[in-house]
Design a protein around this motif. Structure first.
Motif, PDB file in Angstrom:
ATOM      1  N   UNK A  87      21.821   2.342  26.134  1.00 16.12           N
ATOM      2  CA  UNK A  87      22.339   3.063  24.981  1.00 16.12           C
ATOM      3  C   UNK A  87      23.560   2.376  24.386  1.00 16.12           C
ATOM      4  N   UNK A  88      24.113   3.009  23.386  1.00 16.80           N
ATOM      5  CA  UNK A  88      25.286   2.481  22.691  1.00 16.80           C
ATOM      6  C   UNK A  88      26.533   2.726  23.532  1.00 16.80           C
ATOM      7  N   UNK A  89      27.319   1.687  23.708  1.00 17.04           N
ATOM      8  CA  UNK A  89      28.576   1.808  24.448  1.00 17.04           C
ATOM      9  C   UNK A  89      29.649   2.347  23.509  1.00 17.04           C
ATOM     10  N   UNK A  90      30.313   3.395  23.932  1.00 19.12           N
ATOM     11  CA  UNK A  90      31.396   3.989  23.160  1.00 19.12           C
ATOM     12  C   UNK A  90      32.668   3.988  23.992  1.00 19.12           C
ATOM     13  N   UNK A  91      33.806   3.854  23.323  1.00 19.07           N
ATOM     14  CA  UNK A  91      35.046   4.105  24.044  1.00 19.07           C
ATOM     15  C   UNK A  91      35.279   5.614  24.025  1.00 19.07           C
ATOM     16  N   UNK A  92      36.322   6.071  24.685  1.00 15.06           N
ATOM     17  CA  UNK A  92      36.560   7.511  24.795  1.00 15.06           C
ATOM     18  C   UNK A  92      36.791   8.158  23.435  1.00 15.06           C
ATOM     19  N   UNK A  93      37.490   7.476  22.542  1.00 16.53           N
ATOM     20  CA  UNK A  93      37.718   8.037  21.216  1.00 16.53           C
ATOM     21  C   UNK A  93      36.422   8.106  20.412  1.00 16.53           C
ATOM     22  N   UNK A  94      35.571   7.104  20.573  1.00 15.55           N
ATOM     23  CA  UNK A  94      34.259   7.136  19.911  1.00 15.55           C
ATOM     24  C   UNK A  94      33.391   8.255  20.439  1.00 15.55           C
ATOM     25  N   UNK A  95      33.439   8.486  21.750  1.00 19.08           N
ATOM     26  CA  UNK A  95      32.688   9.587  22.343  1.00 19.08           C
ATOM     27  C   UNK A  95      33.212  10.923  21.825  1.00 19.08           C
ATOM     28  N   UNK A  96      34.533  11.066  21.764  1.00 20.33           N
ATOM     29  CA  UNK A  96      35.124  12.298  21.240  1.00 20.33           C
ATOM     30  C   UNK A  96      34.713  12.515  19.789  1.00 20.33           C
ATOM     31  N   UNK A  97      34.702  11.449  19.019  1.00 21.02           N
ATOM     32  CA  UNK A  97      34.295  11.547  17.621  1.00 21.02           C
ATOM     33  C   UNK A  97      32.833  11.990  17.515  1.00 21.02           C
ATOM     34  N   UNK A  98      31.973  11.431  18.353  1.00 20.64           N
ATOM     35  CA  UNK A  98      30.563  11.830  18.375  1.00 20.64           C
ATOM     36  C   UNK A  98      30.431  13.313  18.709  1.00 20.64           C
ATOM     37  N   UNK A  99      31.118  13.752  19.748  1.00 22.21           N
ATOM     38  CA  UNK A  99      31.059  15.160  20.155  1.00 22.21           C
ATOM     39  C   UNK A  99      31.568  16.053  19.023  1.00 22.21           C
ATOM     40  N   UNK A 100      32.673  15.642  18.402  1.00 24.24           N
ATOM     41  CA  UNK A 100      33.233  16.427  17.300  1.00 24.24           C
ATOM     42  C   UNK A 100      32.287  16.516  16.115  1.00 24.24           C
ATOM     43  N   UNK A 101      31.647  15.407  15.769  1.00 27.84           N
ATOM     44  CA  UNK A 101      30.734  15.445  14.615  1.00 27.84           C
ATOM     45  C   UNK A 101      29.477  16.242  14.930  1.00 27.84           C
ATOM     46  N   UNK A 102      28.982  16.159  16.155  1.00 28.38           N
ATOM     47  CA  UNK A 102      27.823  16.967  16.532  1.00 28.38           C
ATOM     48  C   UNK A 102      28.192  18.451  16.554  1.00 28.38           C
ATOM     49  N   UNK A 103      29.384  18.766  17.037  1.00 26.32           N
ATOM     50  CA  UNK A 103      29.859  20.156  17.022  1.00 26.32           C
ATOM     51  C   UNK A 103      29.885  20.690  15.592  1.00 26.32           C
ATOM     52  N   UNK A 104      30.310  19.847  14.660  1.00 33.67           N
ATOM     53  CA  UNK A 104      30.453  20.257  13.271  1.00 33.67           C
ATOM     54  C   UNK A 104      29.132  20.228  12.491  1.00 33.67           C
ATOM     55  N   UNK A 105      28.047  19.837  13.145  1.00 35.46           N
ATOM     56  CA  UNK A 105      26.755  19.713  12.456  1.00 35.46           C
ATOM     57  C   UNK A 105      26.073  21.046  12.186  1.00 35.46           C
ATOM     58  N   UNK A 106      26.558  22.096  12.809  1.00 40.72           N
ATOM     59  CA  UNK A 106      25.957  23.407  12.601  1.00 40.72           C
ATOM     60  C   UNK A 106      24.968  23.821  13.671  1.00 40.72           C
ATOM     61  N   UNK A 107      24.652  22.927  14.588  1.00 37.94           N
ATOM     62  CA  UNK A 107      23.740  23.283  15.687  1.00 37.94           C
ATOM     63  C   UNK A 107      24.523  24.066  16.738  1.00 37.94           C
ATOM     64  N   UNK A 108      23.850  24.937  17.426  1.00 38.32           N
ATOM     65  CA  UNK A 108      24.508  25.805  18.406  1.00 38.32           C
ATOM     66  C   UNK A 108      24.554  25.197  19.803  1.00 38.32           C
ATOM     67  N   UNK A 109      23.591  24.340  20.153  1.00 40.37           N
ATOM     68  CA  UNK A 109      23.494  23.821  21.513  1.00 40.37           C
ATOM     69  C   UNK A 109      23.370  22.305  21.534  1.00 40.37           C
ATOM     70  N   UNK A 110      23.954  21.725  22.564  1.00 34.99           N
ATOM     71  CA  UNK A 110      23.837  20.295  22.800  1.00 34.99           C
ATOM     72  C   UNK A 110      23.631  20.100  24.304  1.00 34.99           C
ATOM     73  N   UNK A 111      22.762  19.175  24.666  1.00 37.47           N
ATOM     74  CA  UNK A 111      22.502  18.862  26.062  1.00 37.47           C
ATOM     75  C   UNK A 111      22.689  17.372  26.272  1.00 37.47           C
ATOM     76  N   UNK A 112      23.450  17.027  27.307  1.00 37.58           N
ATOM     77  CA  UNK A 112      23.591  15.638  27.739  1.00 37.58           C
ATOM     78  C   UNK A 112      22.697  15.463  28.956  1.00 37.58           C
ATOM     79  N   UNK A 113      21.832  14.456  28.930  1.00 36.31           N
ATOM     80  CA  UNK A 113      20.827  14.288  29.977  1.00 36.31           C
ATOM     81  C   UNK A 113      21.079  13.041  30.808  1.00 36.31           C
ATOM     82  N   UNK A 114      21.092  13.241  32.115  1.00 32.29           N
ATOM     83  CA  UNK A 114      21.236  12.169  33.102  1.00 32.29           C
ATOM     84  C   UNK A 114      19.883  12.013  33.784  1.00 32.29           C
ATOM     85  N   UNK A 115      19.308  10.842  33.693  1.00 28.93           N
ATOM     86  CA  UNK A 115      17.997  10.603  34.283  1.00 28.93           C
ATOM     87  C   UNK A 115      18.057  10.374  35.778  1.00 28.93           C
TER      88      UNK A 115
END
Length: 160
Positions: free
Chosen positions: A80-108
């Motif tokens: 997958x795409x490598x993110x630094x901590x600020x990039x990960x926080x930005x991703x989480x923040x933008x997904x939170x703001x997308x209007x969806x109610x649920x998010x799942x992080x999956x570990x294989x």
């Protein structure tokens, strides 16, 4: 937004489970102030099928069954795409703001995630190019979730 973790494999009692729980507890206490809450941690046993492809397919079925309707899916995959901590926080923040109610992080599991999941994922990220055992990935993603909350809220936990 409710945030869930899905993991193939179970954490046994011990320091790994304790440390992951500590960061998830911090996340669950700090997250609601910025619209993020821990919904659940879903652990499923590794498939016992004879081939890696079948194991990944069976584990993907369990993941898909556990996903809330219309939820966002983030896969943790070494390709997958490598993110630094600020990039990960930005991703989480933008997904939170997308209007969806649920998010799942999956570990294989040991064989990784089924390729069919990649087309359904909203993001595929890695925690570095090295392969990590799922016990450590659970700790790493729990800490990064907490760190993302502190970054998004302006808390001084994250220092550059």
């Amino acid at each position: 937004m409710r945030v869930g973790l899905f993991a193939v494999g179970r954490l046994k009692a011990g320091p790994e489970k304790d440390l992951a729980a500590r960061y998830l507890d911090r996340f669950s206490k700090a997250g609601p102030a910025i619209g993020l809450e821990l919904s659940r941690v879903t652990e499923v046993p590794e498939s016992r099928a004879s081939s890696a492809e079948t194991r990944k397919r069976e584990e993907a079925v369990l993941l898909e069954k556990s996903l809330p309707d219309a939820s966002l899916l983030i896969l943790l995959d070494e390709r997958g795409k490598a993110l630094d901590s600020e990039g990960f926080a930005s991703l989480i923040g933008s997904l939170r703001d997308s209007g969806k109610r649920d998010m799942v992080l999956a570990i294989g599991g040991a064989d990784g995630l089924d390729p069919s999941l990649h087309g359904k994922a909203d993001a595929v990220i890695c925690l570095g190019k090295m392969t990590w055992p799922h016990q450590l990935v659970r700790i790493l993603i729990a800490e990064q979730l907490y760190r993302a909350v502190t970054i998004l809220s302006g808390h001084p936990y994250h220092r550059v």
